[in-house]
Write a protein that holds these residues in place. Structure first.
Motif, short mmCIF file in Angstrom:
data_model
loop_
_atom_site.label_atom_id
_atom_site.label_comp_id
_atom_site.label_asym_id
_atom_site.label_seq_id
_atom_site.Cartn_x
_atom_site.Cartn_y
_atom_site.Cartn_z
N GLY A 1 36.90 67.57 14.81
CA GLY A 1 36.18 66.49 14.19
C GLY A 1 35.25 66.07 15.40
N ARG A 2 34.59 65.95 16.45
CA ARG A 2 33.67 65.71 17.62
C ARG A 2 32.93 65.80 17.31
NH1 ARG A 2 36.69 66.21 23.25
NH2 ARG A 2 34.56 65.90 23.56
N GLU A 3 32.08 65.81 15.86
CA GLU A 3 31.14 66.23 15.35
C GLU A 3 29.53 65.52 16.24
OE1 GLU A 3 32.98 64.40 13.81
OE2 GLU A 3 33.19 65.62 12.47
N SER A 4 29.78 64.76 17.07
CA SER A 4 28.37 63.59 17.69
C SER A 4 28.32 65.09 19.03
CB SER A 4 28.98 62.15 18.69
OG SER A 4 30.12 62.34 19.10
N LEU B 1 27.27 76.95 24.16
CA LEU B 1 27.56 75.87 23.76
C LEU B 1 27.82 76.51 22.05
CD1 LEU B 1 23.87 75.59 25.23
CD2 LEU B 1 25.96 73.80 25.79
N HIS B 2 27.40 77.14 21.02
CA HIS B 2 27.56 77.71 19.88
C HIS B 2 28.76 77.29 19.38
CE1 HIS B 2 23.24 78.24 19.17
NE2 HIS B 2 23.07 77.42 17.55
N ASP B 3 29.77 78.13 20.88
CA ASP B 3 31.16 78.84 20.94
C ASP B 3 32.02 77.03 20.94
OD1 ASP B 3 31.07 81.18 20.21
OD2 ASP B 3 31.16 81.99 22.13
N LEU B 4 31.43 76.37 21.96
CA LEU B 4 31.67 75.28 22.46
C LEU B 4 31.75 73.96 21.28
CD1 LEU B 4 32.54 72.80 23.89
CD2 LEU B 4 30.77 72.65 24.96
N ALA B 5 30.25 74.07 20.31
CA ALA B 5 29.87 73.57 19.19
C ALA B 5 31.39 73.48 18.20
CB ALA B 5 28.75 73.37 19.08
N ASP B 6 31.56 74.95 17.80
CA ASP B 6 32.44 74.78 16.29
C ASP B 6 33.55 74.77 16.89
OD1 ASP B 6 31.18 76.68 15.31
OD2 ASP B 6 30.98 78.37 16.33
N ALA C 1 30.08 67.99 19.11
CA ALA C 1 29.41 69.27 18.57
C ALA C 1 28.08 69.11 18.55
CB ALA C 1 30.18 69.69 17.65
N ALA C 2 27.36 68.12 17.56
CA ALA C 2 25.96 68.20 17.86
C ALA C 2 24.96 68.17 19.43
CB ALA C 2 25.64 66.86 16.90
N SER C 3 25.74 67.61 20.23
CA SER C 3 25.02 67.69 21.58
C SER C 3 24.92 69.20 22.05
CB SER C 3 25.99 66.94 22.74
OG SER C 3 25.44 66.73 23.92
N ALA C 4 26.24 69.93 22.26
CA ALA C 4 25.68 71.25 22.48
C ALA C 4 24.77 72.21 21.50
CB ALA C 4 27.51 71.49 22.17
N VAL C 5 24.79 71.81 20.17
CA VAL C 5 23.39 71.93 19.42
C VAL C 5 22.44 72.20 19.73
CG1 VAL C 5 22.81 73.02 17.30
CG2 VAL C 5 25.58 72.64 17.42
N SER C 6 22.77 70.91 20.28
CA SER C 6 20.92 70.46 20.62
C SER C 6 20.72 71.20 21.94
CB SER C 6 19.99 69.05 20.71
OG SER C 6 21.20 68.58 19.44
N GLU C 7 21.13 71.12 23.50
CA GLU C 7 21.20 71.95 24.48
C GLU C 7 20.79 73.35 23.61
OE1 GLU C 7 23.22 72.80 28.47
OE2 GLU C 7 23.98 71.60 26.90
N ALA C 8 21.50 73.51 22.97
CA ALA C 8 21.16 75.48 22.74
C ALA C 8 19.80 75.68 22.05
CB ALA C 8 22.37 76.17 21.54
N LEU C 9 19.07 74.12 21.41
CA LEU C 9 18.80 74.78 20.55
C LEU C 9 17.25 73.84 21.25
CD1 LEU C 9 18.79 72.04 17.19
CD2 LEU C 9 18.10 74.73 17.30
#
Length: 1013
Positions: free
Chosen positions: A989-992, A978-983, A994-1002
């Motif tokens: 430029g798809r920040e939202s 998920l972190h690799d996907l967020a990077d 990326a944030a969704s992926a990081v939220s799932e990781a959290l």
């Protein structure tokens, strides 16, 4: 029967019939004084075959065959009839004798210990044609002497009918006797007449029971019951069980007076024993032994009878000594005489008899001994040699059908173990003791070796070469139990050499023995890693058995199947997997045909062959086919174990565990776990009952079970299983180091892996060092066998040192492992090339940790080249290994900044993994996800962001599914992906997103770390 036996005269003492008549007279005189049952003896005696209460039924073909044999003057003098207890062997023999009476024949039943002089005593009878019956032939220590006398008797037509529960060592021993005896046994055939459980196909079991009821009612002088309800489990029953059921029905009808009687066959002997107990108590009461100030209890009466049946007595004084073993029972002449009256001896060599039928005797003795530690202590100690032998035989027979008997039998063995190797006795007695000891037995292996050496010392090599060869090979078996493989090979080679000489003299007689000896030698050579020599031996064995099976398929096809199964294992060890698969397929095919015609005999062999077939298919990564084969094996063993649990529960447990392993090979660890857990539970139960035999097996499955649990991510649960396995092996290896130190080392290796998974790296390093120490000592003594194990242990030590950042030491031991594997692969590339590739793979990691990236790349390229060649020849087997090495190559290339080359390697790896992942998703999707996890960042690094996003998203999708099924195993992989996907999303430029992926990781982190989030 009296007329038949009467023809022999009085030279052999009173007959059974005369004893029955004498007892009737004695009871008649006492009738006015006491009230007894309407029987001279207990009701079970009505089942004794020589009483002939029930007319002879079935066995028409066998009776005609035996009659023709007796009447044929040119026929051999010996015939063998085998079958389990209760199928009618003794009754068939008696019916044969009765049918020969009108033709002028005499009939002689040889009592125990009467074999040696039976024929000389017959000479005074004045008969020219005599049928001699030897029951329980497998226990007769003087049988060879009897057959020598028969072979020398040229004046009369003597026929010897041997009755036994099975062939085995005793029969092989006879066939290795003197020239005259060998010819008699050869004429009798390899297996003789084998009686099935069903006496006739023309009548059902229910019909046989119904027909027997009136006969037993008449013997008891009562009316037969009118209404009977019977519950019969599937499958034909032994005739003894059916007649016992009929007798119990009649007995119960006199007690219950109800309109219908219901009884189950599996309980019938227990119930009959209950009626027999009532008879004992009534008889004891009539003698005044009960209900007086010093009277006996019912329990004491039952123990006295058990002791008398187990130990017997040669005279009255010894009978008193046997009675004195029972606490609270006065050793009086009155009790001794009463015990003798209950069960008179069958011959004049014994003063006390035993309960009949034998299965009832075995049941009663087992129950009493199992329920009373005190009785076991007094009845299984301080035995003379005759009593020890009688007890051994009784309990050994009982152990075949009763779980409790095996444990009691194990308690008896220490009583005789100290004398086993040094006992002064004739060779026949030594052989009888050897055959009575269960095999294998850790505690008695050394005694067995001493015993066989005594037997060999009594054999003249010039006169009895065949017998010497047989016992040399038996000695090899017990030497292997002690881990003395070099000594075992020496004696087995000597046995093979003797059989070669015998084949030169008489090939038709000895070729099968040579094939068998080569089979055994091949197994021992394989144990020491001498696989090339093992292959030569087993190929010769297969060749001989193939020729024998062509001419006598019914006799030798099963031997051929066993031999080609062994060939499969040897070829597999040499890396010749295609040829190995062909061999095991042939074995399965042969056993399938045999099982179609003789399911009672060969279904278990088919199941064993299917299990080996499954293993070979798994080695070739044909996982679906492997699963199908082992599932069929499990089904067969479940059916066999449902009817014969004592015989097949261990085999069922082994098959269940192999099924779990097959499911694990497919990545189906959730499905594998309950199968393996069920198998371990059975292993534990059996090992608790018979620790001397089965604790090593329990340790082995515990070690493997821990690996299955670990694959589920339950590493804390896996550790205790691995620790228990090591504890068991450590204890056994202390007692038998030559045999079990290799197993201890293997279990230690698994334990170190379990410790590493839970972060106990210091403990893992200590355990791995011990593993290397053991394998280094073993490899010094037996390099052919243990050098590969040492190399593997060194590789593991390198990994353990790396975990603790001891990279220089890790690199040193990894280089030593590669050096060993290079030498092995140079000599046997088919067998060791893949191990060399794996060790190079590990070495590359060591180089990387020391920042020697060029050396790491060189080692990795060598591993890739080897796997590429292997995968080209055997794609099903080696493509996954090749793909994994390509992933490692991509990693090494990236360290050197060669990202385009790294990308090519990683793309090739992903392409390879896609096909097996489609076929076996649970097995190979983790590998596909792992290779994709490298591919996504690599594409991003090279600016190929759309392609990188596709790879990263696919990686996350796969790990999501895996983490859903195995959360403890794959949550951390999902988090990273998920972190690799967020990077990559951020780079696009798809920040939202990326944030969704990081939220799932959290959320994953929160589940893993709880309050520390």
């Amino acid at each position: 029967m009296g007329a038949v036996v009467g023809g022999v005269g009085t030279a052999f003492g009173p007959t059974l019939y005369e004893r029955f008549r004498r007892k009737a007279d004695e009871h008649e005189a006492a009738q006015e004084a006491v009230e007894l049952l309407p029987l001279m003896q207990g009701p079970a005696q009505l089942l004794y075959p020589l009483r002939g209460v029930i007319p002879f039924e079935g066995r028409k073909r066998e009776l005609e065959e035996l009659t023709a044999w007796c009447l044929d003057e040119s026929a051999g003098a010996v015939r063998l009839v085998t079958g389990p207890g209760g199928v009618g062997k003794t009754r068939l023999a008696w019916e044969l004798g009765r049918s020969l009476k009108d033709k002028g024949w005499g009939y002689f039943y040889v009592g125990d210990d009467q074999e040696a002089d039976a024929i000389s005593r017959l000479q005074t009878a004045g008969l020219s044609r005599i049928l001699v019956v030897v029951d329980y032939a497998e226990t007769r220590i003087g049988l060879s002497s009897l057959l020598v006398e028969v072979a020398a008797d040229k004046d009369r037509q003597v026929r010897v009918l041997l009755l036994a529960r099975s062939t085995g060592e005793w029969w092989r021993h006879l066939s290795a006797g003197s020239v005259r005896v060998r010819q008699l046994v050869a004429d009798a055939g390899a297996d003789g007449i084998v009686l099935s459980e069903s006496v006739t196909a023309e009548k059902s079991d229910l019909e046989l029971i119904w027909e027997a009821v009136p006969w037993f009612a008449a013997a008891l002088k009562v009316e037969p019951p009118a209404n009977i309800k019977m519950e019969l489990t599937p499958g034909r029953k032994r005739i003894l069980d059916l007649h016992a059921m009929a007798l119990v029905i009649v007995l119960r009808s006199q007690q219950e007076n109800n309109e219908s009687i219901s009884i189950k066959t599996e309980h019938v002997l227990e119930e009959l024993l209950g009626h027999e107990r009532r008879f004992w108590l009534q008889s004891a009461k009539a003698r005044g032994f009960l209900h007086s100030p010093t009277g006996l209890t019912a329990s004491a009466i039952e123990q006295v009878i058990a002791a008398g049946t187990l130990l017997g007595a040669r005279d009255k004084e010894q009978a008193l000594e046997v009675i004195a073993r029972i606490k609270g029972v006065p050793a009086t002449a009155a009790i001794a005489e009463w015990l003798r009256e209950l069960y008179p001896p069958d011959d004049d060599q014994e003063w006390l008899g035993r309960i009949r039928p034998d299965r009832l005797a075995e049941l009663h003795v087992t129950r009493e001994l199992a329920n009373s530690p005190e009785l076991r202590a007094t009845c299984l100690t301080k035995l003379d040699r005759r009593q020890a032998r009688r007890a051994l035989i009784t309990l050994a027979r009982a152990a075949a059908e009763l779980d409790d008997a095996q444990q009691v039998f194990q308690e008896l063995l220490p009583e005789v173990a100290d004398d086993v190797g040094t006992i002064e006795a004739p060779r026949e007695t030594l052989i009888a003791i050897h055959d009575a000891i269960p095999h294998p037995s850790l505690g008695l292996a050394e005694d067995q070796v001493l015993l066989i050496k005594r037997i060999l010392d009594s054999i003249s090599a010039e006169v009895e070469a065949e017998e010497q060869a047989h016992w040399l090979l038996a000695l090899g078996v017990h030497l292997k139990e002690l881990g003395k493989f070099v000594s075992a090979i020496q004696v087995e080679r000597e046995g093979v050499a003797i059989y070669r000489q015998l084949v030169d003299v008489d090939p038709d007689r000895h070729r099968s023995n040579l094939a068998w000896s080569l089979f055994k030698l091949s197994m021992t050579l394989g144990e020491l890693g001498q696989h090339a020599d093992a292959l030569s031996a087993i190929e010769e064995s297969v060749s001989i058995y193939r020729k024998l099976a062509d001419t006598r398929p019914d006799r030798y096809r099963s031997n051929l199947a066993d031999a080609v199964s062994r060939l499969n294992m040897t070829l597999g060890e040499l890396g010749q997997h295609a040829d190995a698969l062909s061999a095991i397929e042939e074995s399965v095919s042969i056993y399938r045909k045999l099982a179609d015609t003789r399911p009672d005999r060969y279904r278990s062999d088919l199941a064993d062959a299917l299990s080996d077939f499954s293993y070979r298919l798994a080695q070739l990564r044909r996982h679906a086919d492997a699963l199908s084969a082992i599932e069929e094996a499990v089904t067969i063993y479940q059916e066999l174990a449902s009817t014969h649990p004592d015989l097949y529960r261990f085999s069922l447990a082994r098959a269940l565990f192999n099924l779990g392993a097959a499911l694990g090979d497919m990545g189906r660890y959730i499905d594998a776990f309950p199968k393996a857990e069920e198998a371990v539970a059975i292993y534990r139960e059996i090992a608790d009952a018979y620790p001397d035999r089965y604790r090593p097996d329990l340790a082995s499955v515990l070690s493997s079970f821990s690996a299955i649990i670990g694959e589920l991510g339950w590493h804390a649960d896996a550790l205790p299983k691995a620790e228990e396995a090591v504890a068991i092996y450590r204890e056994i290896a202390d007692a038998y180091p030559d045999r079990y130190r290799p197993y201890l080392a293997r279990s230690l290796s698994n334990l170190s892996y379990r410790l590493s998974w839970i972060g106990r790296h210091d403990d893992a390093l200590s355990v791995t060092r011990e593993t290397v120490t053991i394998y280094r000592q073993l490899a010094d003594a037996h390099p052919d066998r243990y050098q590969p194990n040492l190399a593997d242990a060194l590789s593991n030590l390198g990994a353990a040192l790396s975990e603790l950042d001891q990279h220089a030491d890790a690199l040193s031991v990894s280089e030593e492992a590669v050096t060993i594997y290079r030498e092995l692969a140079a000599a046997s590339p088919d067998r060791y090339a893949r191990y060399l590739a794996n060790s190079l793979f590990n070495l590359s990691i060591g180089f990387s940790q020391m920042d020697r990236h060029a050396d790491a790349l060189s080692a990795t390229k060598q591993a890739v080249a080897i796997y590429r060649e292997l995968a080209s020849a055997s794609p099903d087997r080696y493509l996954p290994n090749f793909a994994n090495s390509l992933c490692r190559l991509g990693h090494q290339l990236s360290y050197l900044g060669l990202h385009a080359e790294a990308l090519a390697a990683e793309q090739e790896a992903v392409a390879i993994y896609r096909e097996p992942a489609n076929i076996y998703p649970e097995r190979y999707c983790p590998d596909l996800a792992h290779s994709l996890s490298h591919l996504g960042p690599r594409l991003a690094l090279l600016g190929q962001l759309p392609e990188a996003l596709i790879a990263a998203q696919e990686t996350v999708d796969i790990y999501r599914k895996l983490a859903g099924a195995y959360p403890e195993r794959y949550r951390s992989d999902l988090d990273k992906s998920l972190h690799d996907l967020a990077d990559i999303l951020l780079q696009l430029g798809r920040e939202s997103d990326a944030a969704s992926a990081v939220s799932e990781a959290l959320l994953i982190l929160d589940k893993d770390e709880g309050s520390h989030t």
